[in-house]
Design a protein around this motif. Structure first.
Motif, mmCIF file in Angstrom:
data_model
loop_
_atom_site.group_PDB
_atom_site.id
_atom_site.type_symbol
_atom_site.label_atom_id
_atom_site.label_comp_id
_atom_site.label_asym_id
_atom_site.label_seq_id
_atom_site.Cartn_x
_atom_site.Cartn_y
_atom_site.Cartn_z
ATOM 1 N N GLN A 1 0.914 -0.908 -0.185
ATOM 2 C CA GLN A 1 -0.292 0.293 -0.302
ATOM 3 C C GLN A 1 0.964 1.221 0.250
ATOM 4 O OE1 GLN A 1 -3.050 -0.740 3.829
ATOM 5 N NE2 GLN A 1 -3.916 -1.628 2.141
ATOM 6 N N GLN A 2 2.228 1.187 1.207
ATOM 7 C CA GLN A 2 2.518 2.360 0.740
ATOM 8 C C GLN A 2 3.417 2.760 -0.679
ATOM 9 O OE1 GLN A 2 5.182 1.939 4.163
ATOM 10 N NE2 GLN A 2 4.429 2.300 5.474
ATOM 11 N N GLY A 3 3.515 1.582 -1.375
ATOM 12 C CA GLY A 3 4.283 1.529 -2.719
ATOM 13 C C GLY A 3 3.723 1.833 -3.322
ATOM 14 N N PHE A 4 1.900 1.421 -3.503
ATOM 15 C CA PHE A 4 1.406 2.509 -3.920
ATOM 16 C C PHE A 4 0.443 3.601 -4.313
ATOM 17 C CE2 PHE A 4 -3.060 3.740 -5.344
ATOM 18 C CZ PHE A 4 -3.158 2.929 -6.595
ATOM 19 N N ASP A 5 1.107 4.081 -2.864
ATOM 20 C CA ASP A 5 0.662 5.854 -2.596
ATOM 21 C C ASP A 5 1.838 6.270 -2.630
ATOM 22 O OD1 ASP A 5 -1.571 4.663 -1.023
ATOM 23 O OD2 ASP A 5 -1.162 5.006 1.076
ATOM 24 N N GLN A 6 2.745 5.559 -2.584
ATOM 25 C CA GLN A 6 4.017 6.423 -3.393
ATOM 26 C C GLN A 6 3.857 7.119 -5.135
ATOM 27 O OE1 GLN A 6 6.148 8.458 -1.366
ATOM 28 N NE2 GLN A 6 7.241 9.467 -3.330
ATOM 29 N N LEU A 7 3.811 5.552 -5.876
ATOM 30 C CA LEU A 7 3.528 5.772 -6.833
ATOM 31 C C LEU A 7 2.446 6.762 -7.796
ATOM 32 C CD1 LEU A 7 4.422 3.797 -9.577
ATOM 33 C CD2 LEU A 7 2.886 2.739 -8.812
#
Length: 199
Positions: free
Chosen positions: A60-66
């Motif tokens: 989820q953090q990776g997606f938010d950063q993306l």
């Protein structure tokens, strides 16, 4: 990061740029290319995270950063490449082309969001990877466009105005983050106020 980009652009506009030559602004194009490079690397990282069955929180953090990285170049992609922007962050709804009797599959960040929120759907792993690879194709298109095309000051001003409208109508309301809610819109507010003053 969005605020930083907006501040840099504000500095250029608020200085009272006296150039009348509407030719290329290479420094701005290079900034877009730099952001897109980061976006592409983050896609690769997210693919690796999905393949390695990382924790839900990490995914989820990776997606938010993306999404945040895309938002920092959305003003440019949305203005110069509207079709690409539509597939990068368009609504999660398939399109029906009546003339061609075809259905165009929804893709992009809003589609991916539903696989990560409210909880990660690990059973859809291959589908998620497929959509992330489609994002990579769009990133390549962005790179190609901004390497060969020019960006003038009038275009820059209009694209930033459009982004202000986009943020106030879609971003602040959380319209383009239906599953996640308001992710980063509030971070953009101070830059938006300054930008509207300058424009």
């Amino acid at each position: 990061m969005s605020g930083l980009i907006a501040i840099v652009l504000l500095a250029i506009m608020c200085k009272g740029n006296q150039e009348t030559d509407p030719q290329d602004l290479p420094a701005i194009r290079q900034q877009v290319l730099k952001i897109n490079t980061a976006f592409d690397k983050q896609i690769d990282q997210q693919i690796a995270n999905v393949e390695n069955n990382s924790s839900d929180q990490q995914l989820q953090q990776g997606f938010d950063q993306l999404r945040l990285t895309y938002k920092t170049m959305e003003w440019a992609v949305g203005y110069f490449m509207p079709e690409t922007a539509r597939f990068l962050n368009g609504p999660n709804l398939d399109e029906i082309e009546l003339e061609e009797n075809a259905v165009i599959e929804a893709e992009g960040l809003q589609t991916l969001e539903e696989y990560f929120y409210p909880s990660y759907q690990k059973e859809e792993k291959q589908q998620i990877i497929r959509f992330l690879k489609k994002l990579k194709n769009k990133s390549l298109a962005i790179n190609t466009y901004f390497e060969v095309n020019t960006l003038s000051l009038p275009q820059l001003m209009e694209s930033l105005r459009n982004e202000v409208f986009r943020i106030t109508t879609l971003g602040v309301t959380g319209f383009d983050t239906p599953s996640r809610g308001k992710v980063s819109s509030n971070r953009l507010m101070p830059s938006m106020v300054s930008l509207m003053y300058c424009v």
